[in-house]
Design a protein around this motif. Structure first.
Motif, PDB file in Angstrom:
ATOM      1  N   ILE A   1       0.863  -1.174   0.000  1.00 58.60           N
ATOM      2  CA  ILE A   1       0.000   0.000   0.000  1.00 58.60           C
ATOM      3  C   ILE A   1       0.904   1.229   0.000  1.00 58.60           C
ATOM      4  O   ILE A   1       1.869   1.299   0.749  1.00 58.60           O
ATOM      5  CB  ILE A   1      -0.907   0.036   1.255  1.00 58.60           C
ATOM      6  N   GLY A   2       0.577   2.177  -0.862  1.00 54.59           N
ATOM      7  CA  GLY A   2       1.389   3.395  -0.891  1.00 54.59           C
ATOM      8  C   GLY A   2       0.973   4.324  -2.001  1.00 54.59           C
ATOM      9  O   GLY A   2      -0.052   4.144  -2.658  1.00 54.59           O
ATOM     10  N   VAL A   3       1.801   5.331  -2.214  1.00 60.95           N
ATOM     11  CA  VAL A   3       1.558   6.335  -3.242  1.00 60.95           C
ATOM     12  C   VAL A   3       2.371   5.964  -4.474  1.00 60.95           C
ATOM     13  O   VAL A   3       3.577   5.719  -4.385  1.00 60.95           O
ATOM     14  CB  VAL A   3       1.948   7.739  -2.729  1.00 60.95           C
ATOM     15  N   LEU A   4       1.702   5.938  -5.629  1.00 56.12           N
ATOM     16  CA  LEU A   4       2.358   5.606  -6.883  1.00 56.12           C
ATOM     17  C   LEU A   4       3.200   6.776  -7.350  1.00 56.12           C
ATOM     18  O   LEU A   4       2.737   7.919  -7.384  1.00 56.12           O
ATOM     19  CB  LEU A   4       1.307   5.271  -7.954  1.00 56.12           C
ATOM     20  N   GLU A   5       4.443   6.487  -7.693  1.00 52.05           N
ATOM     21  CA  GLU A   5       5.342   7.490  -8.263  1.00 52.05           C
ATOM     22  C   GLU A   5       5.817   6.972  -9.612  1.00 52.05           C
ATOM     23  O   GLU A   5       6.472   5.941  -9.688  1.00 52.05           O
ATOM     24  CB  GLU A   5       6.536   7.715  -7.331  1.00 52.05           C
ATOM     25  N   LEU A   6       5.463   7.701 -10.670  1.00 52.51           N
ATOM     26  CA  LEU A   6       5.905   7.349 -12.011  1.00 52.51           C
ATOM     27  C   LEU A   6       7.011   8.321 -12.400  1.00 52.51           C
ATOM     28  O   LEU A   6       6.758   9.499 -12.647  1.00 52.51           O
ATOM     29  CB  LEU A   6       4.744   7.421 -13.003  1.00 52.51           C
ATOM     30  N   ASP A   7       8.225   7.827 -12.433  1.00 55.99           N
ATOM     31  CA  ASP A   7       9.398   8.648 -12.735  1.00 55.99           C
ATOM     32  C   ASP A   7       9.633   8.588 -14.243  1.00 55.99           C
ATOM     33  O   ASP A   7      10.179   7.624 -14.766  1.00 55.99           O
ATOM     34  CB  ASP A   7      10.598   8.115 -11.961  1.00 55.99           C
ATOM     35  N   ASP A   8       9.218   9.660 -14.952  1.00 51.70           N
ATOM     36  CA  ASP A   8       9.344   9.701 -16.409  1.00 51.70           C
ATOM     37  C   ASP A   8      10.799   9.817 -16.856  1.00 51.70           C
ATOM     38  O   ASP A   8      11.167   9.300 -17.911  1.00 51.70           O
ATOM     39  CB  ASP A   8       8.522  10.864 -16.974  1.00 51.70           C
ATOM     40  N   ALA A   9      11.635  10.481 -16.073  1.00 53.61           N
ATOM     41  CA  ALA A   9      13.037  10.659 -16.440  1.00 53.61           C
ATOM     42  C   ALA A   9      13.788   9.329 -16.428  1.00 53.61           C
ATOM     43  O   ALA A   9      14.601   9.054 -17.304  1.00 53.61           O
ATOM     44  CB  ALA A   9      13.709  11.652 -15.505  1.00 53.61           C
TER      45      ALA A   9
ATOM     46  N   ASN B   1       3.125   4.198   5.360  1.00 51.91           N
ATOM     47  CA  ASN B   1       3.487   3.991   6.752  1.00 51.91           C
ATOM     48  C   ASN B   1       4.494   2.844   6.798  1.00 51.91           C
ATOM     49  O   ASN B   1       4.152   1.740   7.206  1.00 51.91           O
ATOM     50  CB  ASN B   1       2.229   3.660   7.561  1.00 51.91           C
ATOM     51  N   PRO B   2       5.734   3.121   6.386  1.00 49.72           N
ATOM     52  CA  PRO B   2       6.707   2.027   6.308  1.00 49.72           C
ATOM     53  C   PRO B   2       6.989   1.428   7.684  1.00 49.72           C
ATOM     54  O   PRO B   2       6.889   2.106   8.696  1.00 49.72           O
ATOM     55  CB  PRO B   2       7.963   2.701   5.739  1.00 49.72           C
ATOM     56  N   PRO B   3       7.343   0.131   7.725  1.00 52.93           N
ATOM     57  CA  PRO B   3       7.635  -0.515   9.003  1.00 52.93           C
ATOM     58  C   PRO B   3       8.875   0.096   9.655  1.00 52.93           C
ATOM     59  O   PRO B   3       9.760   0.602   8.982  1.00 52.93           O
ATOM     60  CB  PRO B   3       7.866  -1.982   8.630  1.00 52.93           C
TER      61      PRO B   3
ATOM     62  N   ARG C   1       7.076   4.403  17.436  1.00 55.44           N
ATOM     63  CA  ARG C   1       6.423   3.223  16.862  1.00 55.44           C
ATOM     64  C   ARG C   1       7.110   1.940  17.298  1.00 55.44           C
ATOM     65  O   ARG C   1       8.307   1.919  17.567  1.00 55.44           O
ATOM     66  CB  ARG C   1       6.446   3.321  15.335  1.00 55.44           C
ATOM     67  N   THR C   2       6.330   0.856  17.327  1.00 59.66           N
ATOM     68  CA  THR C   2       6.908  -0.442  17.666  1.00 59.66           C
ATOM     69  C   THR C   2       7.821  -0.909  16.543  1.00 59.66           C
ATOM     70  O   THR C   2       7.692  -0.477  15.394  1.00 59.66           O
ATOM     71  CB  THR C   2       5.808  -1.498  17.914  1.00 59.66           C
ATOM     72  N   LEU C   3       8.726  -1.794  16.878  1.00 61.13           N
ATOM     73  CA  LEU C   3       9.699  -2.290  15.915  1.00 61.13           C
ATOM     74  C   LEU C   3       9.129  -3.439  15.104  1.00 61.13           C
ATOM     75  O   LEU C   3       8.389  -4.268  15.624  1.00 61.13           O
ATOM     76  CB  LEU C   3      10.958  -2.761  16.629  1.00 61.13           C
ATOM     77  N   GLY C   4       9.523  -3.504  13.848  1.00 62.65           N
ATOM     78  CA  GLY C   4       9.201  -4.646  13.002  1.00 62.65           C
ATOM     79  C   GLY C   4      10.450  -5.479  12.836  1.00 62.65           C
ATOM     80  O   GLY C   4      11.551  -4.953  12.795  1.00 62.65           O
ATOM     81  N   GLY C   5      10.308  -6.762  12.760  1.00 58.74           N
ATOM     82  CA  GLY C   5      11.463  -7.628  12.571  1.00 58.74           C
ATOM     83  C   GLY C   5      11.996  -8.184  13.875  1.00 58.74           C
ATOM     84  O   GLY C   5      11.392  -8.049  14.934  1.00 58.74           O
ATOM     85  N   ASP C   6      13.181  -8.785  13.792  1.00 57.37           N
ATOM     86  CA  ASP C   6      13.805  -9.451  14.934  1.00 57.37           C
ATOM     87  C   ASP C   6      14.245  -8.437  15.977  1.00 57.37           C
ATOM     88  O   ASP C   6      14.875  -7.431  15.662  1.00 57.37           O
ATOM     89  CB  ASP C   6      15.010 -10.251  14.440  1.00 57.37           C
ATOM     90  N   THR C   7      13.915  -8.687  17.235  1.00 61.02           N
ATOM     91  CA  THR C   7      14.294  -7.776  18.309  1.00 61.02           C
ATOM     92  C   THR C   7      15.145  -8.470  19.379  1.00 61.02           C
ATOM     93  O   THR C   7      15.402  -7.897  20.418  1.00 61.02           O
ATOM     94  CB  THR C   7      13.055  -7.140  18.966  1.00 61.02           C
ATOM     95  N   TYR C   8      15.589  -9.687  19.125  1.00 61.05           N
ATOM     96  CA  TYR C   8      16.479 -10.417  20.031  1.00 61.05           C
ATOM     97  C   TYR C   8      17.899 -10.111  19.576  1.00 61.05           C
ATOM     98  O   TYR C   8      18.246 -10.342  18.422  1.00 61.05           O
ATOM     99  CB  TYR C   8      16.181 -11.915  19.947  1.00 61.05           C
ATOM    100  N   ALA C   9      18.727  -9.560  20.466  1.00 59.61           N
ATOM    101  CA  ALA C   9      20.066  -9.129  20.068  1.00 59.61           C
ATOM    102  C   ALA C   9      21.126  -9.692  21.000  1.00 59.61           C
ATOM    103  O   ALA C   9      20.835 -10.069  22.134  1.00 59.61           O
ATOM    104  CB  ALA C   9      20.131  -7.605  20.084  1.00 59.61           C
TER     105      ALA C   9
END
Length: 186
Positions: free
Chosen positions: A37-45, A55-57, A90-98
């Protein structure tokens, strides 16, 4: 250059004869589709179709400063559960065990991880690696233990010079302290 159209996964966004698929897209049978889900960007150049996430993770990357809770102490390393990233609510996405290797705890020589950290300590650390596993360091002055409780009575420890002292039972311990120990608010 750009279009402000909101697109959804699987939605056709371009034809490969006109645009190559870029970030947030995939191509199949000559058609470019949105993969998020997002905004379409058509880069003509550049002749590229992209879908920029609305809303990226919140994904960790090398160099990020994180907050964690020490989960375990072993002879050559400490493990921690990363609970947040500095400057981000925001909460973290992905692995959080370090893991934090003994050589990455302090700029001084450390032979005993338990003298520098203890299970349950709150720490501030920097991400040094993502793959194959999340790895942290607390070597810098601003990194290290930011909050600790007495292992006897569970009272919050206070800084006395380079040591921590329990105001209740007077237990003294050493830790790899961040320069602002006790001043950090969650």
């Amino acid at each position: 250059m750009s279009n402000t159209e909101l697109v959804f996964p699987g939605q056709e966004v371009a034809i490969e004869e006109e645009y190559l698929g870029g970030e947030g897209t995939f191509a199949e049978d000559g058609i470019v589709y949105a993969s998020q889900i997002g905004v379409l960007e058509l880069d003509d150049a550049e002749c590229v179709a992209r879908v920029i996430a609305c809303n990226p993770p919140n994904v960790l990357k090398i160099g990020d400063i994180v907050f964690g809770v020490v989960a375990d102490i072993r002879s050559t390393m400490a493990t921690a559960d990363v609970v947040g990233k500095e400057g981000c609510d925001r909460t973290l996405g992905g692995d959080t065990y370090a893991t934090i290797h003994v050589s990455k705890i302090s700029s001084k020589y450390t032979d005993d991880v338990s003298k520098e950290m203890r299970k349950g300590d709150f720490i501030r650390a920097r991400v040094t690696a993502i793959k194959p596993a999340l790895q942290l360091t607390t070597k810098d002055d601003h990194l290290g233990v930011i909050r600790s409780q007495c292992f006897h009575c569970k009272t919050e420890m206070v800084r006395k010079g380079n040591e921590l002292m329990c105001p209740e039972c007077r237990t003294k311990v050493t830790r790899k302290l961040a320069d602002d120990y006790g001043d950090v608010k969650f």
